[in-house]
Design a protein around this motif. Structure first.
Motif, mmCIF file in Angstrom:
data_model
loop_
_atom_site.group_PDB
_atom_site.id
_atom_site.type_symbol
_atom_site.label_atom_id
_atom_site.label_comp_id
_atom_site.label_asym_id
_atom_site.label_seq_id
_atom_site.Cartn_x
_atom_site.Cartn_y
_atom_site.Cartn_z
ATOM 1 N N ILE A 57 -4.225 -3.248 0.992
ATOM 2 C CA ILE A 57 -3.430 -4.347 1.537
ATOM 3 C C ILE A 57 -3.001 -5.296 0.427
ATOM 4 O O ILE A 57 -1.903 -5.861 0.465
ATOM 5 C CB ILE A 57 -4.218 -5.093 2.638
ATOM 6 N N ASN A 58 -3.859 -5.472 -0.579
ATOM 7 C CA ASN A 58 -3.480 -6.308 -1.723
ATOM 8 C C ASN A 58 -2.284 -5.714 -2.466
ATOM 9 O O ASN A 58 -1.392 -6.444 -2.917
ATOM 10 C CB ASN A 58 -4.659 -6.468 -2.686
ATOM 11 N N ILE A 59 -2.262 -4.387 -2.600
ATOM 12 C CA ILE A 59 -1.124 -3.721 -3.247
ATOM 13 C C ILE A 59 0.147 -3.949 -2.419
ATOM 14 O O ILE A 59 1.214 -4.265 -2.964
ATOM 15 C CB ILE A 59 -1.402 -2.219 -3.413
ATOM 16 N N ILE A 60 0.016 -3.794 -1.097
ATOM 17 C CA ILE A 60 1.154 -4.025 -0.209
ATOM 18 C C ILE A 60 1.613 -5.480 -0.311
ATOM 19 O O ILE A 60 2.814 -5.769 -0.231
ATOM 20 C CB ILE A 60 0.785 -3.669 1.247
ATOM 21 N N SER A 61 0.666 -6.391 -0.504
ATOM 22 C CA SER A 61 1.013 -7.807 -0.641
ATOM 23 C C SER A 61 1.900 -8.040 -1.854
ATOM 24 O O SER A 61 2.865 -8.809 -1.797
ATOM 25 C CB SER A 61 -0.263 -8.657 -0.769
#
Length: 222
Positions: A57-61
């Motif tokens: 999710i951090n990468i998607i952020s």
């Protein structure tokens, strides 16, 4: 020149559609605020913790941040190119008769949304990442308390509501513009594209607008 402009529009369409997808996920997460208070606090804080602690999710952020920046930058580039290509001003401009209000005022709508995003990131994302927040019963940062506190202020709700009205108009034009750029606006199914665009824009806009109003009146009724 035409090829460059098309590339810009493709980037706008791609980033815009990604942001549309993100808005759906964001709204679904925020709808947990409509649950009964004790359940809403636990669920929303767990959801916030999940978003901040998951590597994927951090990468998607980061993709989200780049999409927001790219969308804004390319919007400015296209606007400037269109203004430069317009050439002389006509004595009688009939654009208002053939184009929608939101398509002629995307610059204003985009500016309102950009100002709102700065406020939104400052009040929630920055506070969650770098500020001090108390912990809830499960040991998660109590972002729910911050959200409730902000939505007890009438002036904040007004800004929030106006910003999402602007977003609704922005989405409506952007959705149709992206579908044309990507070649999806075919006469055979243009009606369904328009229906879906309207349904999506209304659902996102009204969904987000409902939350602060519900919290304000629910808290003040206690």
């Amino acid at each position: 020149m035409k090829q460059t402009t098309l590339t810009y529009k493709l980037v706008m369409a791609a980033t815009g559609l990604f942001l549309c997808f993100f808005l759906v996920i964001h709204l679904l997460g925020n709808l947990q605020l409509l649950l009964p208070a004790s359940e809403a606090r636990e669920q929303f804080n767990w959801y916030s913790h999940l978003l901040s602690g998951n590597i994927l999710i951090n990468i998607i952020s980061y993709v989200l941040y780049l999409s927001l920046i790219g969308h804004a930058i390319y919007a400015l580039i296209i606007t400037n190119k269109n203004a430069a290509a317009s050439g002389q001003k006509y004595v009688y401009d009939k654009r208002s008769e053939v184009s929608s209000w939101n398509s002629r005022n995307m610059g204003i709508l985009g500016t309102i949304i950009l100002i709102f995003l700065v406020i939104h990131f400052k009040d929630y994302w920055y506070v969650y990442k770098f500020g001090y927040l108390p912990l809830d019963a499960k040991g998660n940062k109590d972002l729910y308390a911050i959200v409730n506190q902000s939505f007890q202020q009438g002036w904040y709700i007004i800004i929030y509501e106006l910003s999402f009205i602007a977003l609704g108009f922005h989405l409506l034009h952007g959705f149709f513009s992206a579908s044309r750029t990507l070649g999806l606006y075919h006469p055979k199914y243009s009606k369904w594209v328009r229906v879906f665009g309207w349904m999506y824009s209304l659902a996102i806009t009204l969904g987000f607008m409902l939350i602060p109003i519900y919290i304000y009146f629910n808290l003040n009724a206690l």
